[in-house]
Design a protein around this motif. Structure first.
Motif, PDB file in Angstrom:
ATOM      1  N   SER A   1      24.597 -38.179 -13.786  1.00 49.74           N
ATOM      2  CA  SER A   1      24.128 -37.077 -12.943  1.00 49.74           C
ATOM      3  C   SER A   1      23.257 -37.574 -11.795  1.00 49.74           C
ATOM      4  CB  SER A   1      23.337 -36.080 -13.790  1.00 49.74           C
ATOM      5  OG  SER A   1      24.157 -35.459 -14.741  1.00 49.74           O
ATOM      6  N   ALA A   2      22.369 -38.519 -12.083  1.00 51.32           N
ATOM      7  CA  ALA A   2      21.435 -38.996 -11.060  1.00 51.32           C
ATOM      8  C   ALA A   2      22.165 -39.709  -9.929  1.00 51.32           C
ATOM      9  CB  ALA A   2      20.398 -39.922 -11.684  1.00 51.32           C
ATOM     10  N   THR A   3      23.230 -40.440 -10.238  1.00 45.81           N
ATOM     11  CA  THR A   3      24.018 -41.095  -9.198  1.00 45.81           C
ATOM     12  C   THR A   3      24.749 -40.061  -8.357  1.00 45.81           C
ATOM     13  OG1 THR A   3      24.357 -42.972 -10.705  1.00 45.81           O
ATOM     14  CG2 THR A   3      25.742 -42.875  -8.744  1.00 45.81           C
ATOM     15  N   ALA A   4      25.373 -39.092  -9.035  1.00 44.83           N
ATOM     16  CA  ALA A   4      26.066 -38.020  -8.314  1.00 44.83           C
ATOM     17  C   ALA A   4      25.104 -37.286  -7.393  1.00 44.83           C
ATOM     18  CB  ALA A   4      26.701 -37.051  -9.308  1.00 44.83           C
ATOM     19  N   TYR A   5      23.894 -37.057  -7.866  1.00 43.09           N
ATOM     20  CA  TYR A   5      22.898 -36.342  -7.071  1.00 43.09           C
ATOM     21  C   TYR A   5      22.530 -37.126  -5.815  1.00 43.09           C
ATOM     22  CZ  TYR A   5      18.669 -33.722  -5.952  1.00 43.09           C
ATOM     23  OH  TYR A   5      17.719 -32.967  -5.309  1.00 43.09           O
TER      24      TYR A   5
ATOM     25  N   ILE B   1      31.524 -34.876  -3.955  1.00 43.01           N
ATOM     26  CA  ILE B   1      31.329 -36.194  -3.363  1.00 43.01           C
ATOM     27  C   ILE B   1      30.977 -37.215  -4.451  1.00 43.01           C
ATOM     28  CG2 ILE B   1      29.789 -37.536  -1.880  1.00 43.01           C
ATOM     29  CD1 ILE B   1      31.658 -35.873  -0.267  1.00 43.01           C
ATOM     30  N   GLY B   2      31.551 -38.416  -4.345  1.00 43.63           N
ATOM     31  CA  GLY B   2      31.190 -39.503  -5.252  1.00 43.63           C
ATOM     32  C   GLY B   2      31.824 -39.435  -6.623  1.00 43.63           C
TER      33      GLY B   2
ATOM     34  N   MET C   1      38.512 -32.666 -15.734  1.00 48.98           N
ATOM     35  CA  MET C   1      37.606 -32.785 -14.583  1.00 48.98           C
ATOM     36  C   MET C   1      36.630 -33.906 -14.850  1.00 48.98           C
ATOM     37  SD  MET C   1      36.962 -31.381 -11.673  1.00 48.98           S
ATOM     38  CE  MET C   1      37.692 -29.766 -11.813  1.00 48.98           C
ATOM     39  N   ASN C   2      36.363 -34.630 -13.795  1.00 48.51           N
ATOM     40  CA  ASN C   2      35.473 -35.781 -13.947  1.00 48.51           C
ATOM     41  C   ASN C   2      34.046 -35.328 -14.262  1.00 48.51           C
ATOM     42  OD1 ASN C   2      33.852 -38.183 -13.246  1.00 48.51           O
ATOM     43  ND2 ASN C   2      35.859 -38.952 -12.622  1.00 48.51           N
ATOM     44  N   PRO C   3      33.352 -35.945 -15.253  1.00 47.55           N
ATOM     45  CA  PRO C   3      32.021 -35.500 -15.647  1.00 47.55           C
ATOM     46  C   PRO C   3      30.978 -35.586 -14.563  1.00 47.55           C
ATOM     47  CG  PRO C   3      32.585 -37.581 -16.707  1.00 47.55           C
ATOM     48  CD  PRO C   3      33.833 -37.073 -16.076  1.00 47.55           C
ATOM     49  N   SER C   4      31.193 -36.429 -13.531  1.00 47.02           N
ATOM     50  CA  SER C   4      30.186 -36.512 -12.477  1.00 47.02           C
ATOM     51  C   SER C   4      30.130 -35.242 -11.657  1.00 47.02           C
ATOM     52  CB  SER C   4      30.493 -37.691 -11.555  1.00 47.02           C
ATOM     53  OG  SER C   4      31.698 -37.484 -10.863  1.00 47.02           O
ATOM     54  N   LYS C   5      31.115 -34.352 -11.816  1.00 45.61           N
ATOM     55  CA  LYS C   5      31.100 -33.093 -11.089  1.00 45.61           C
ATOM     56  C   LYS C   5      30.092 -32.125 -11.676  1.00 45.61           C
ATOM     57  CE  LYS C   5      34.592 -31.261  -9.197  1.00 45.61           C
ATOM     58  NZ  LYS C   5      34.637 -29.927  -9.559  1.00 45.61           N
ATOM     59  N   THR C   6      29.634 -32.351 -12.902  1.00 48.77           N
ATOM     60  CA  THR C   6      28.709 -31.432 -13.544  1.00 48.77           C
ATOM     61  C   THR C   6      27.293 -31.977 -13.438  1.00 48.77           C
ATOM     62  OG1 THR C   6      30.427 -30.837 -15.118  1.00 48.77           O
ATOM     63  CG2 THR C   6      28.174 -30.230 -15.683  1.00 48.77           C
ATOM     64  N   LEU C   7      26.457 -31.324 -12.636  1.00 49.20           N
ATOM     65  CA  LEU C   7      25.070 -31.742 -12.463  1.00 49.20           C
ATOM     66  C   LEU C   7      24.192 -30.674 -13.089  1.00 49.20           C
ATOM     67  CD1 LEU C   7      23.108 -33.762 -11.293  1.00 49.20           C
ATOM     68  CD2 LEU C   7      23.111 -32.462  -9.178  1.00 49.20           C
ATOM     69  N   ASP C   8      23.671 -30.925 -14.290  1.00 50.18           N
ATOM     70  CA  ASP C   8      22.926 -29.923 -15.031  1.00 50.18           C
ATOM     71  C   ASP C   8      21.436 -30.132 -14.836  1.00 50.18           C
ATOM     72  OD1 ASP C   8      22.282 -27.902 -16.785  1.00 50.18           O
ATOM     73  OD2 ASP C   8      22.298 -29.228 -18.530  1.00 50.18           O
TER      74      ASP C   8
END
Length: 468
Positions: free
Chosen positions: A167-171, A126-127, A1-8
């Motif tokens: 994480s900040a970009t994904a957010y 998304i993203g 799974m792509n790491p950008s999916k995890t927003l901690d």
């Protein structure tokens, strides 16, 4: 799974990152300045903050999966290729489709391109990015995706990929996504994302470090995923042995008369599934997504079932739409299309009010068969044998309700069914606990990976010091 999916946002990933810093002796940059962006805070002197539109060109694809006679053949990079892969290469087995010459020119993949998911049923999908490491001339970006082509004087493809994983970009993308049952990013939602941008030499140093360190983390994740598969195989073998052979290893056996079932205890019988039911192969409702609501009766689809359990979330329908398809305790659902044979045992206390979709068939059992025992049989190697010998393969696998109804099930005495269920509940609980623990370890590694990426691309660790 792509790491950008995890927003901690819990701080756990930050704590693990601090541990990493101590272990690797990463140090901060000697001088920082205010970035002017609240969430980014201070960045190293010499870095800039830029909108994505300054760093890369944006092309939102409209190339569909259809094959048309008046178009050129292409290999299509689809949503799932991006979502599940960090890298796209020329050697991948991509879908064959067609596109116009204009579409091919506009959406042809090039080495260094970054592709992100633009639309999704879930806002946190998304993203999600992937990096094109190599590509042939027939490879084209597909629908529901956005193609980012880095301006080479501003940003490398490798760095853009890594900063998109942060994480900040994904957010930012998750906040910009619009929708209710399906979410999507507008052109501005993508182009206006704010990204930290170090000089090119530091971008290369950052990606060198991240390629090296994430490869180690990915290797650990892969080993743990292999362990999970081994545990699942062990569980399946255990269930198969107990459900088809019983608990007494010395019991006299006989041929069941069913090739994919083999021998069963001599005192057992076999019966067609429909003979064990008061109602057999009831088809679910075909309710379009436009009629889903925010609360009400949960509407179970094939995609909502995973390893015999319901996934979190899901969709809901009104009482009126669900009225003829409401489940009762002990109902067994089996998927007849897509992932054929995927099964689920309903319990009102655990799952609340539920109805079920048209690609599922429902079985209501008589006193001759305990629903839990029938459900366990659907988890056996024997039942997989039935599926393989009976399923029809076309564009997707499918198996109609009648064929499920005629499947032969072992039918031990009910008292023996009870004993087998108790035994398997105890034994599989231990295996499931190990699987859950391993999943937790994988989640922590993914959070750790995302924290490392985020820290590197926002200037919290001095990668030049590492390179030296």
């Amino acid at each position: 799974m792509n790491p950008s999916k995890t927003l901690d946002t819990s701080g756990k990933a930050k704590a693990r990152l601090q541990t990493l810093h101590a272990a690797r002796e990463y140090k901060p940059y000697p001088r920082y300045k205010d970035s002017g962006v609240e969430w980014l805070g201070r960045i190293p002197v010499g870095w800039r903050v830029q909108r994505l539109r300054v760093l890369a060109g944006l092309h939102v694809s409209n190339v569909d999966k259809h094959v048309k006679q008046d178009e050129m053949p292409v290999r299509l990079c689809n949503y799932v290729d991006v979502y599940y892969q960090d890298y796209i290469t020329e050697y991948m087995n991509l879908m064959h489709a067609t596109a116009t010459l204009t579409e091919i020119e506009k959406f042809r993949l090039r080495k260094g391109d970054v592709i992100i998911t633009k639309d999704s049923e879930s806002w946190d999908d998304i993203g999600v990015p992937t990096l094109v490491k190599s590509a042939n001339k027939d490879m084209v970006c597909g629908y529901h995706l956005a193609l980012l082509r880095p301006h080479q004087s501003q940003v490398t493809g490798n760095y853009l990929f890594r900063v998109m994983q942060a994480s900040a970009t994904a957010y930012q993308f998750q906040i910009a996504a619009k929708g209710v049952t399906r979410y999507g990013l507008s052109h501005n939602g993508i182009k206006l994302a704010v990204l930290p941008c170090p000089p090119i030499n530091e971008q290369k140093a950052i990606t060198h470090l991240l390629d090296r360190e994430t490869a180690k983390i990915n290797a650990l994740i892969e080993k743990k995923e292999q362990l999970i598969e081994l545990l699942k195989e062990r569980r399946t073998a255990l269930i198969t042995r107990a459900v088809t052979k019983g608990l007494n290893p010395n019991a006299p056996m006989k041929d069941s008369g069913v090739e994919w079932l083999g021998e069963i205890p001599k005192h057992w019988g076999t019966r067609r599934l429909k003979a064990l039911c008061t109602q057999s192969a009831l088809y679910g409702a075909n309710i379009p997504a436009s009629r889903y609501v925010n609360a009400g009766v949960r509407f179970i689809r094939t995609t909502d079932i995973d390893d015999g359990r319901l996934k979190e979330g899901g969709v809901f329908v009104t009482n009126a739409d669900a009225s003829n398809y409401v489940l009762t305790d002990g109902d067994l659902l089996i998927s007849r299309s897509g992932t054929v044979g995927r099964s689920f045992l309903y319990n009102s206390e655990s799952h609340g009010p539920c109805a079920y979709a048209g690609y599922l068939v429902r079985f209501v059992f008589s006193n001759a068969m305990l629903p839990k025992y029938a459900f366990l049989f659907t988890k056996t190697i024997s039942f997989s044998g039935f599926l393989k010998t009976t399923a029809i393969s076309s564009t997707i696998e499918n198996l109609n309700g009648e064929k499920f109804s005629n499947a032969m099930f072992p039918n031990p005495p009910v008292a023996e069914q009870v004993s087998i269920i108790k035994f398997l509940d105890y034994e599989t609980e231990k295996i499931d606990a190990l699987i859950a623990k391993t999943h937790e370890a994988i989640d922590k590694l993914k959070e750790f990976r995302t924290a490392l990426i985020s820290s590197a691309v926002t200037g919290k660790i001095n990668v030049l010091d590492d390179a030296a």
